[in-house]
Design a protein around this motif. Structure first.
Motif, PDB file in Angstrom:
ATOM      1  N   VAL A 133     -17.792  34.319  31.019  1.00 29.32           N
ATOM      2  CA  VAL A 133     -18.608  33.805  32.120  1.00 29.32           C
ATOM      3  C   VAL A 133     -17.826  33.845  33.428  1.00 29.32           C
ATOM      4  CG1 VAL A 133     -19.865  31.805  32.961  1.00 29.32           C
ATOM      5  CG2 VAL A 133     -19.883  32.342  30.535  1.00 29.32           C
ATOM      6  N   ALA A 134     -16.519  33.607  33.361  1.00 29.97           N
ATOM      7  CA  ALA A 134     -15.715  33.594  34.580  1.00 29.97           C
ATOM      8  C   ALA A 134     -15.619  34.971  35.213  1.00 29.97           C
ATOM      9  CB  ALA A 134     -14.316  33.050  34.290  1.00 29.97           C
ATOM     10  N   ASP A 135     -15.817  36.048  34.404  1.00 33.35           N
ATOM     11  CA  ASP A 135     -15.750  37.412  34.916  1.00 33.35           C
ATOM     12  C   ASP A 135     -17.072  37.894  35.470  1.00 33.35           C
ATOM     13  OD1 ASP A 135     -13.115  37.542  34.060  1.00 33.35           O
ATOM     14  OD2 ASP A 135     -13.729  38.120  32.048  1.00 33.35           O
ATOM     15  N   ALA A 136     -18.101  37.081  35.399  1.00 31.97           N
ATOM     16  CA  ALA A 136     -19.425  37.514  35.833  1.00 31.97           C
ATOM     17  C   ALA A 136     -19.438  37.704  37.335  1.00 31.97           C
ATOM     18  CB  ALA A 136     -20.470  36.465  35.449  1.00 31.97           C
ATOM     19  N   GLU A 184     -14.055  18.098  32.969  1.00 27.38           N
ATOM     20  CA  GLU A 184     -15.119  19.102  32.905  1.00 27.38           C
ATOM     21  C   GLU A 184     -15.476  19.589  34.307  1.00 27.38           C
ATOM     22  OE1 GLU A 184     -19.486  19.671  30.724  1.00 27.38           O
ATOM     23  OE2 GLU A 184     -18.248  17.900  30.325  1.00 27.38           O
ATOM     24  N   LEU A 185     -15.410  18.694  35.286  1.00 27.06           N
ATOM     25  CA  LEU A 185     -15.620  19.125  36.675  1.00 27.06           C
ATOM     26  C   LEU A 185     -14.529  20.102  37.108  1.00 27.06           C
ATOM     27  CD1 LEU A 185     -16.754  16.070  38.845  1.00 27.06           C
ATOM     28  CD2 LEU A 185     -18.037  18.149  38.337  1.00 27.06           C
ATOM     29  N   ARG A 186     -13.281  19.814  36.726  1.00 27.42           N
ATOM     30  CA  ARG A 186     -12.169  20.692  37.108  1.00 27.42           C
ATOM     31  C   ARG A 186     -12.353  22.096  36.546  1.00 27.42           C
ATOM     32  NH1 ARG A 186      -8.980  15.861  35.948  1.00 27.42           N
ATOM     33  NH2 ARG A 186      -8.034  15.061  37.892  1.00 27.42           N
ATOM     34  N   GLU A 187     -12.998  22.200  35.394  1.00 26.92           N
ATOM     35  CA  GLU A 187     -13.216  23.513  34.797  1.00 26.92           C
ATOM     36  C   GLU A 187     -14.180  24.365  35.608  1.00 26.92           C
ATOM     37  OE1 GLU A 187     -14.560  22.820  30.867  1.00 26.92           O
ATOM     38  OE2 GLU A 187     -12.668  21.966  30.150  1.00 26.92           O
ATOM     39  N   SER A 221     -16.503  25.500  44.106  1.00 28.32           N
ATOM     40  CA  SER A 221     -16.955  26.165  42.887  1.00 28.32           C
ATOM     41  C   SER A 221     -18.092  27.125  43.204  1.00 28.32           C
ATOM     42  CB  SER A 221     -17.422  25.123  41.861  1.00 28.32           C
ATOM     43  OG  SER A 221     -18.038  25.730  40.757  1.00 28.32           O
ATOM     44  N   GLU A 222     -18.277  28.100  42.326  1.00 26.39           N
ATOM     45  CA  GLU A 222     -19.427  28.999  42.420  1.00 26.39           C
ATOM     46  C   GLU A 222     -20.664  28.371  41.778  1.00 26.39           C
ATOM     47  OE1 GLU A 222     -18.458  32.842  40.854  1.00 26.39           O
ATOM     48  OE2 GLU A 222     -16.370  32.644  41.467  1.00 26.39           O
ATOM     49  N   SER A 223     -20.508  27.237  41.123  1.00 30.36           N
ATOM     50  CA  SER A 223     -21.622  26.598  40.415  1.00 30.36           C
ATOM     51  C   SER A 223     -22.598  25.978  41.412  1.00 30.36           C
ATOM     52  CB  SER A 223     -21.096  25.521  39.468  1.00 30.36           C
ATOM     53  OG  SER A 223     -20.176  26.068  38.554  1.00 30.36           O
ATOM     54  N   ASP A 224     -23.858  25.862  40.955  1.00 28.40           N
ATOM     55  CA  ASP A 224     -24.860  25.213  41.787  1.00 28.40           C
ATOM     56  C   ASP A 224     -24.932  23.723  41.443  1.00 28.40           C
ATOM     57  OD1 ASP A 224     -26.052  25.209  39.334  1.00 28.40           O
ATOM     58  OD2 ASP A 224     -27.718  26.518  39.881  1.00 28.40           O
ATOM     59  N   ARG A 229     -24.626  18.530  37.966  1.00 24.33           N
ATOM     60  CA  ARG A 229     -25.344  17.390  37.384  1.00 24.33           C
ATOM     61  C   ARG A 229     -25.366  17.461  35.860  1.00 24.33           C
ATOM     62  NH1 ARG A 229     -27.342  14.008  40.851  1.00 24.33           N
ATOM     63  NH2 ARG A 229     -27.751  14.639  43.004  1.00 24.33           N
ATOM     64  N   ASP A 230     -25.302  18.673  35.316  1.00 26.89           N
ATOM     65  CA  ASP A 230     -25.258  18.803  33.859  1.00 26.89           C
ATOM     66  C   ASP A 230     -24.028  18.127  33.271  1.00 26.89           C
ATOM     67  OD1 ASP A 230     -27.615  20.149  33.712  1.00 26.89           O
ATOM     68  OD2 ASP A 230     -26.723  22.151  33.712  1.00 26.89           O
ATOM     69  N   VAL A 231     -22.932  18.073  34.049  1.00 31.80           N
ATOM     70  CA  VAL A 231     -21.715  17.426  33.561  1.00 31.80           C
ATOM     71  C   VAL A 231     -21.980  15.948  33.268  1.00 31.80           C
ATOM     72  CG1 VAL A 231     -19.366  16.744  34.205  1.00 31.80           C
ATOM     73  CG2 VAL A 231     -20.209  19.044  34.761  1.00 31.80           C
TER      74      VAL A 231
END
Length: 724
Positions: A133-136, A184-187, A221-224, A229-231
């Protein structure tokens, strides 16, 4: 006594079953709408919650297995893996395996590890090999691809988020670990964590089982936002979580991030009065810009208007979200407690009727006023309690999508299930006992009704068959219809099979409508060979008995070559109804009020022959039935009888009785095994004086009168005047 750990595990199992139902529904909807990103998010959230809660309460096998499935759907959510039939098949199989793991956790059975490994391997085979996933390829803030050249390295489209995580002091009691959530946030990217110790008490007051810390996290982060919030998805009720986006480090959106002064006031570094005194000495940014000639005043005004508009929209959206959360608040109650409450309300209704009768005998105005108030409160309590038991029948409909999907694939047919009226409400007890009969009916529609694609094409029909499952209110009943556009039922073939199987005598001839109803006979089957779906002669007779046990009935209509329609009529509730009490031959009977349309007087005819007659009711011809004759009641009939006009099977009929007593709040009691099959009678109730009255089954009563010859068997009048 149940420990807290056992209670938490039981709560998780109950919640997990709800999540699995939600997961199955979302997957089946996703099959029809594979490009719907909201459905993909629903699937991911359901699995993420199962994984997180499972790990929290010690269901490690469920957490580990679900993690693999969640990882694949995270790739789907990022657009790296397409939604295909194979993916949905494997995800549905994963859902079934999670349900099996829950069963094993309760029954202490050993889970099928080989099956889990096979599902996991198949899921991993769907993921592209070119990296994790990190390579996406990264995406921009709007979800599109970065506008970089394909050959050039694409810079990461990171966003900066400010996360405020303020857990309640009792968060440890739910099994959650705040530090694990921060890890988990740090990830998700580069994170700066700022702990706040202001609420940590001194050692003499410190309670180690409580959480006194809270944190601010600055995350790049690249996350939305959904990923962030899923965390915290399974600790939302145990923490105050605020996630804000920072688009630019130089200009912070006022509505998205707290200003410096607000942060300083929060921390207690400066008072509000000191802050306002200093701010009053400086000029607003807009005035500074216009005075410097950098921007015209009208452009500043436009920018200020835009800022205010955005603030207003966001505030309105927050209020709507809060209102939705408040309106959706609910509490889970054990079904046994609800059943006990309904039983108590039923007993209260009986006592209230007895008290009302005693008060009328005494003719005490003060007591009558109290009785009337008690009756009003009793009615409201009854309606509210029964309303709590009412559930939308769509909760049952949703699980049939999976049945139709799997069974049509097994039979090699293309079948689409259409559901209508899922919002129709029905008593929870009826819904629970309705599941198996509906499964039998649907299986018969798919196996015997809908043809194979080639046969349908040869007959000029679409290759995909349609089965429609619908529900609707009709007076005090709910009509559930299962209709297909298949081959229909051939009455000639049904008669031949019935004669061959000994269901009817070889020389018996029946009309087409009665012939097709032979499918409800025990042991009857039109299947030419025994399969896993049908052919053993068990099914429709069980369906009919199950529906009749719910005080319902089945109506069948079929046209050869066009399809079959099966309608199930069910009462709204099995507990308490409003009824009209009548007298026939000195005995009391109750007619369900939802069937009653009006009452009228009727002169007793001089002739007693015949079983059904006609009266002219304000110019309308209405057939009537004399219950005295139908019940073989003894004693002289009154000179003036009364006719209760009822609606039965879509037609108006008159029931001639000796006297109409009045409305009666009826608590339904079963008659027991000996009397449960008496035609025309659906149950009994206890009156205010302690005696019993039989409850009439109006449609069955009318059908009984129509089917009987003039002097054939009558329903014997039961001697029930002395007590329950």
């Amino acid at each position: 006594m149940q420990s807290q750990e056992d209670a938490n595990r039981a709560a998780f199992i109950e919640e997990a079953h709800d999540l699995l139902a939600e997961l199955e529904t979302a997957l089946l909807e996703l099959e029809a709408q594979p490009d719907d990103r909201d459905l993909v998010a629903r699937v991911f959230r359901a699995m993420h919650t199962i994984k997180g809660s499972g790990a929290m309460f010690g269901f490690d096998d469920i957490a580990h297995f679900t993690h693999d499935v969640e990882t694949v759907f995270d790739r789907v959510r990022n657009g790296e893996v397409p939604v295909t039939r194979q993916l949905l098949d494997l995800t549905l199989a994963s859902r079934d395996h999670i349900a099996r793991l829950l069963h094993c956790a309760v029954s202490d059975e050993a889970p099928d590890l080989a099956h889990a490994a096979a599902i996991t391997a198949s899921l991993r085979a769907l993921v592209p090999v070119a990296g994790t996933v990190a390579d996406a390829p990264p995406h921009d803030a709007d979800g599109g691809e970065c506008p970089a050249e394909p050959e050039a390295p694409c810079p990461p489209c990171t966003r900066t988020w400010r996360v405020r995580f303020r857990p309640t002091p009792s968060i440890f009691f739910s099994g959650a670990n705040p530090l694990s959530l921060l890890d988990e946030l740090r990830e998700l990217g580069g994170a700066q964590v700022f702990p706040h110790f202001s609420e940590v008490p001194g050692l003499d007051e410190l309670q180690p089982e409580l959480c006194h810390l809270w944190w601010d996290v600055l995350l790049s982060s690249e996350s939305d936002e959904a990923a962030l919030r899923d965390v915290f998805l399974f600790v939302e009720d145990d923490a105050d979580i605020d996630i804000r986006l920072v688009d630019d480090a130089r200009i912070v959106d006022d509505a998205a991030y707290k200003r410096l002064g607000e942060i300083l006031i929060e921390r207690g570094d400066v008072s509000a009065d000191d802050l306002h005194r200093v701010l009053d000495e400086q000029r607003p940014l807009g005035r500074l810009l216009t005075d410097a000639g950098v921007v015209p005043p009208e452009r500043v005004d436009a920018a200020l208007a835009e800022q205010q508009a955005v603030r207003t929209i966001r505030q309105s959206r927050d209020k709507e979200s809060t209102a939705r959360e408040d309106s959706g608040a609910s509490i889970r109650v054990a079904a046994s407690k609800l059943d006990f409450l309904v039983d108590l309300v039923g007993e209260l209704v009986i006592v209230q009727a007895q008290l009302s009768q005693a008060a009328h005998l005494r003719s005490d105005p003060g007591l009558l006023g109290l009785v009337e108030e008690l009756e009003r409160l009793s009615d409201e309590l009854r309606d509210t309690t029964l309303g709590i038991r009412m559930l939308p029948i769509g909760t049952t409909f949703s699980k049939f999508r999976r049945l139709v999907r799997d069974l049509s694939a097994e039979l090699g047919k293309d079948v689409e299930l259409v559901t209508l009226g899922g919002e129709t409400e029905l008593d929870k007890t009826v819904i629970e006992r309705l599941g198996d009969p509906l499964v039998h009916c649907l299986r018969n529609s798919l196996d015997h009704g809908v043809e194979s694609p080639d046969v349908r094409a040869a007959a000029g029909k679409p290759r995909t068959g349609t089965v429609t499952l619908s529900a609707a209110h009709a007076g005090g009943e709910v009509l559930i219809t299962i209709a297909d556009d298949g081959a229909g039922i051939d009455p000639v073939r049904v008669l031949e099979i019935a004669r061959t199987r000994g269901v009817i005598a070889p020389d018996v001839e029946l009309p087409a409508r009665e012939a097709i109803e032979l499918i409800f006979a025990p042991g009857f089957s039109t299947a030419e060979k025994v399969t896993s779906v049908s052919g053993r002669g068990v099914g429709m007779d069980v369906v009919k008995r199950s529906i009749e046990a719910l005080r319902g009935r089945i109506e069948l209509d079929s046209t050869v070559g066009e399809g079959t329609s099966l309608t199930i009529r069910l009462p709204l509730t099995l507990a308490i109804i409003d009824g009209l009490q009548v007298l026939v031959g000195g005995e009391s009977y109750v007619i369900p009020l939802n069937h009653v349309e009006e009452c009228a007087e009727h002169a007793t005819p001089s002739s007693a022959d015949g079983r059904q007659r006609i009266i002219n009711l304000r110019g309308e011809i209405v057939p009537y039935i004399r219950l005295r004759e139908l019940f073989s009641s003894s004693g002289p009939a009154p000179t003036i009888e009364q006719v209760v006009v009822v609606d039965a099977q879509g037609s108006r009929f008159g029931l001639v009785v000796d006297c109409v007593v009045g409305e009666h709040q009826t608590v339904i009691k079963s008659l027991g095994r000996i009397y449960k099959d008496v035609p025309g009678i659906s149950g009994a109730t206890i009156k205010g004086d302690g005696s019993m009255a039989l409850i009439l089954d109006v449609p069955g009563l009318v059908q009984l009168a129509v089917d009987q010859p003039p002097r054939a068997q009558r329903v014997p009048a039961a001697s029930h005047g002395g007590g329950a």
